[in-house]
Design an enzyme around this catalytic site. Structure first.
Site, PDB file in Angstrom:
ATOM      1  N   ASP A 295      12.405  27.399  55.751  1.00 40.07           N
ATOM      2  CA  ASP A 295      13.461  27.937  54.903  1.00 40.07           C
ATOM      3  C   ASP A 295      14.298  28.895  55.759  1.00 40.07           C
ATOM      4  O   ASP A 295      13.968  29.162  56.923  1.00 40.07           O
ATOM      5  CB  ASP A 295      12.879  28.605  53.652  1.00 40.07           C
ATOM      6  CG  ASP A 295      13.926  28.667  52.527  1.00 40.07           C
ATOM      7  OD1 ASP A 295      15.122  28.436  52.810  1.00 40.07           O
ATOM      8  OD2 ASP A 295      13.563  28.938  51.375  1.00 40.07           O
TER       9      ASP A 295
HETATM   10  C1  BGC Z   1      16.720  28.963  50.009  1.00 36.41           C
HETATM   11  C2  BGC Z   1      16.627  27.471  50.115  1.00 36.41           C
HETATM   12  C3  BGC Z   1      17.901  26.906  50.663  1.00 36.41           C
HETATM   13  C4  BGC Z   1      18.238  27.580  51.973  1.00 36.41           C
HETATM   14  C5  BGC Z   1      19.495  27.041  52.616  1.00 36.41           C
HETATM   15  C6  BGC Z   1      17.244  29.606  51.262  1.00 36.41           C
HETATM   16  O1  BGC Z   1      17.517  30.948  51.061  1.00 36.41           O
HETATM   17  O2  BGC Z   1      15.449  29.483  49.706  1.00 36.41           O
HETATM   18  O3  BGC Z   1      16.328  26.926  48.862  1.00 36.41           O
HETATM   19  O4  BGC Z   1      17.800  25.514  50.791  1.00 36.41           O
HETATM   20  O5  BGC Z   1      18.385  28.951  51.742  1.00 36.41           O
HETATM   21  O6  BGC Z   1      20.616  27.437  51.952  1.00 36.41           O
END
Ligand code: BGC
Length: 768
Positions: A295
């Site tokens: 993530d």
């Molecule tokens: C979120 C994810 C997301 C990623 C990219 C993160 O902060 O937890 O769900 O896909 O950002 O934007």
């Protein structure tokens, strides 16, 4: 649960199976030859790659249109040319993507194409209901179609990878990201995970109108302590395997191309460095063969988790099974040194690099890096009338009628006072995580209701209140969705609303949450309606006119007072760009509501976590009344306000008793359970018939009820339908304390009904 096969279709099916045998054999051999081709291609490419180029492939950077952390990528152009970028997210449009792709395939040494991702969560430009709302439709065909439309639009805009579906089970409405989930239940969540993966990926990842899906957040992200985002998760393995893992596994079984690790720790080790999770469970037990991505800076964040410095956490992550590092660049900047020091192996880098390259290969990017860069498709395929129509229908079927004392549907005559801070708020309609939405194109409830009402209805509007106090509003204003406050005194706003209501026959109150009250980093400790809105509702109710609450929410709310005093409540979640019309369709009865709650609505935040499939204590209360030395609360009932699976219709449904094909079964036999459902009201309507099981005596404690099947049927007034489910021993299985997936002989209760509380039941025995 299996679909029932009638006698007539059986011979046909037998022939189909014969052919299917040959087809299956051909498919398997075609698959292994394409696997072999891919391997040869990637072996050849990797033989030419330097260590730096391999590490470069593991780097996922953000293009800057949307960020969800404080760190953003820099020097991207230069890094692409040096072969230091494997993927980019949040760059959109075929023109821009072409430019970036050209940098890679013309200027980098090995011309390896880049993969382009985005958080396409519930639609691309045509926005569908938030995932929790989509789940409330209990309609897998519609959900799959929503993902298909999203893939069509996003790929027309140059993208080939989406960070969806999010399948984290959540039983805690304080957690803001429950809005992005399918709610509390593993069976429903697994069905949705499969539908979403199929919708995005279709049958062919290399087609220019499909996206590679990414199931997230692996794992258990929906169960942080106290409902506070990113916080620690501590859970037994039994609970993981039975309740929280199934939707991720369902996505893997459906062939999802990628998996995203979660921010939280699992069993004391952050998911992004958790070898047990990323390798033992995901790859060894479930056989996942695709790409694992972190993530947003979750690798770096393990420094704050206390696992060491950037070099240490990056090495731990790679070793655990991580392939791609999102935004943090710990892999890019430290893996080479770790290799030199013997902290990681060349084989580990090669494994990660291969997984990234394979994803690109499967997307067809080596064959044509510009496959998704068609300059014309966007004109006709994005936010098209067809897609908007589908979104409107989907939204209408996601709404849940929580209460109705004969007020709804509204008549197309007289005067409606449309009051409330969310009535004229098109920027609020799409809900959280709609980064690609053009909110100016969404339709407000005011505009939608007017359009649907027609000329015989007079609609007067007043805001009536601000959503909440200014601090809460300000904290929830992100992604370019500023919230406009009305700075007049609250009493002035209410007085204006009462003037609007004075000549009305009915009041429609648009109340609830701002879109960003839910979503990432949007946890709440108070899940009631904000005070400003409660005051408004109180004043409106005191007029004695019928008040219909149209409730916007991204989470289950605790609304016992509203339930007690208001004659009608329609829960509309955040229904997407067409929700304004869809709410009108339902309020006027053009569409009969058929949504059912995918998550329990508590009476009080103190009951959280609250979910239907809990286990008995040794001192169950039995009734909802308090009893000393029984499991309960001094100051609240145990039961929820609205149970899982609940939702009303403008018509009513009657359920017969259940009949079983047999009450005593053995071994591999199958059980057919049948119930007759009758539409006993005046309107045609749809009902979600639900089947639950309870294992009465087992070697492990088992839930009081578990969803094991559902069917959405439609019935005309007076019409009856027999609904049958086939139960097999697979439906009796659970993970025991040794994590063995077993079923045990004994007595079971089977329940059927229109929600998890109001069910008919019957017992049966199943022997080995
Ligand atoms: C979120 C994810 C997301 C990623 C990219 C993160 O902060 O937890 O769900 O896909 O950002 O934007």
């Amino acid at each position: 649960m299996m679909i029932r096969i009638s006698k007539l279709t059986k011979p046909l099916l037998a022939t189909a199976f014969l052919f299917a045998g040959t087809i299956a054999f051909n498919t398997v051999s075609a698959q292994s030859s394409s696997q072999a081709k891919m391997k040869t291609f990637i072996d050849g490419l990797m033989a030419k790659m330097t260590l730096e180029e391999k590490i470069g492939q593991l780097n996922l950077v953000v293009g800057g249109e949307a960020t969800t952390g404080s760190v953003v990528s820099t020097g991207v152009e230069d890094k692409i040319k040096k072969g230091q970028v494997g993927g980019i997210f949040s760059v959109t449009s075929p023109q821009r993507i072409r430019k970036v792709q050209e940098l890679a395939v013309k200027n980098s040494r090995l011309k390896i194409p880049i993969i382009f991702g985005l958080d396409v969560i519930h639609g691309y430009r045509t926005i569908f209901p938030i995932p929790l709302g989509l789940a409330a439709s209990w309609d897998m065909g519609l959900i799959q179609q929503s993902a298909r439309v999203a893939a069509q639009e996003a790929s027309a805009d140059g993208l080939n990878w989406t960070f969806s579906p999010m399948v984290d089970i959540s039983r805690d409405p304080r957690w803001g990201r429950i809005a992005e989930s399918s709610g509390e239940d593993p069976f429903l969540g697994s069905a949705i995970a499969r539908a979403m993966v199929k919708g995005y990926q279709g049958d062919n990842l290399a087609a220019n109108n499909t996206l590679m899906a990414c199931v997230k957040h692996f794992a258990l992200y929906g169960a942080p302590e106290a409902g506070r985002d990113y916080l620690s998760v501590d859970m037994s393995h039994i609970k993981m395997y039975n309740d929280y893992f199934p939707p991720y596994k369902a996505a893997v079984d459906a062939g999802v191309g990628s998996v995203m690790s979660s921010f939280n720790d699992v069993d004391g080790i952050p998911a992004s460095a958790n070898k047990w999770l990323l390798t033992d469970v995901l790859r060894k037990q479930w056989g996942f063969k695709g790409l694992v991505v972190s993530d947003y800076t979750s690798v770096n964040e393990m420094i704050d988790h206390g696992l060491g410095d950037l070099k240490a956490v990056s090495a731990l992550s790679l070793k655990a099974g991580m392939d791609m590092d999102m935004v943090g660049e710990g892999f890019l900047t430290t893996l080479k040194a770790s290799l030199k020091e013997g902290k990681i192996t060349q084989a580990e880098i090669d494994r990660a690099c291969r997984n990234v390259l394979e994803a690109k290969y499967k997307l067809g990017l080596f064959e044509d890096p510009f496959r998704y860069c068609d300059d014309n498709r966007a004109q006709t395929e994005i936010f098209s009338d067809t897609h908007r129509k589908i979104a409107r229908e989907t939204a209408a079927r996601s709404f849940v009628l929580l209460k109705n004392q004969g007020v709804l549907p509204l008549q197309r005559k007289g005067t409606i006072a449309l009051v409330g801070p969310l009535a004229d708020a098109k920027e609020n309609m799409v809900g959280t995580w709609a980064v690609s939405a053009d909110v100016s194109k969404a339709t407000s409830l005011l505009a939608g209701l007017k359009a649907v009402a027609g000329s015989n209805v007079n609609i007067v509007y007043a805001k009536g209140a601000n959503v909440a106090d200014s601090l809460l509003e300000a904290r929830t204003s992100i992604f370019g969705k500023p919230w406009q406050r009305d700075n007049r005194h609250p009493d002035t706003l209410i007085a204006e609303a009462l003037r609007a209501a004075a000549n009305a026959d009915v009041i429609v109150a648009a109340v609830g949450e701002l879109a960003e009250f839910t979503g990432e980093a949007s946890s709440r400790t108070d899940i009631t309606l904000p005070q400003s809105q409660r005051k408004l509702l109180h004043a409106l109710n005191a007029t004695g006119k019928p008040v219909v609450a149209v409730l916007f929410t991204g989470r289950p709310l605790a609304i016992p007072e509203e339930d007690k005093h208001l004659p009608a409540i329609l829960n509309v979640w955040f229904g997407g760009s067409e929700a304004g019309y869809a709410i009108g369709d339902v309020l006027f009865g053009d569409v009969n509501p058929s949504g059912k709650l995918p998550a329990t609505f508590p009476r009080n935040v103190g009951q959280v976590p609250i979910y239907y499939s809990y286990k008995n204590s040794g001192r169950p209360q039995g009734t909802d009344e308090f009893q000393k030395f029984r499991s309960g609360y001094l100051d609240e009932r145990n039961s929820p306000l609205y149970p899982f699976g609940y939702g009303l219709s403008y018509t009513s449904f009657g359920y017969s008793d259940i009949t079983l094909s047999s009450k005593k079964l053995k071994g591999a036999q199958k059980l057919t359970a049948t119930i007759t459902v009758t539409n006993t009201g005046k309107y045609a309507g749809e009902e979600v018939v639900q089947l639950y099981l309870r294992d009465l005596v087992a070697s492990n404690t088992r839930p009081l009820k578990e969803l094991k099947g559902f069917q959405k049927i439609s019935l005309k007034p007076g019409e009856s339908k027999q609904v049958s489910f086939t139960v097999t021993t697979d439906d009796l299985k659970f993970y025991d304390h040794n994590l063995k997936h077993i079923w045990e002989a004994g007595e079971f209760t089977l329940f059927m009904g229109g929600n998890s509380r109001d069910t008919k039941s019957i017992n049966f025995w199943w022997d080995k």
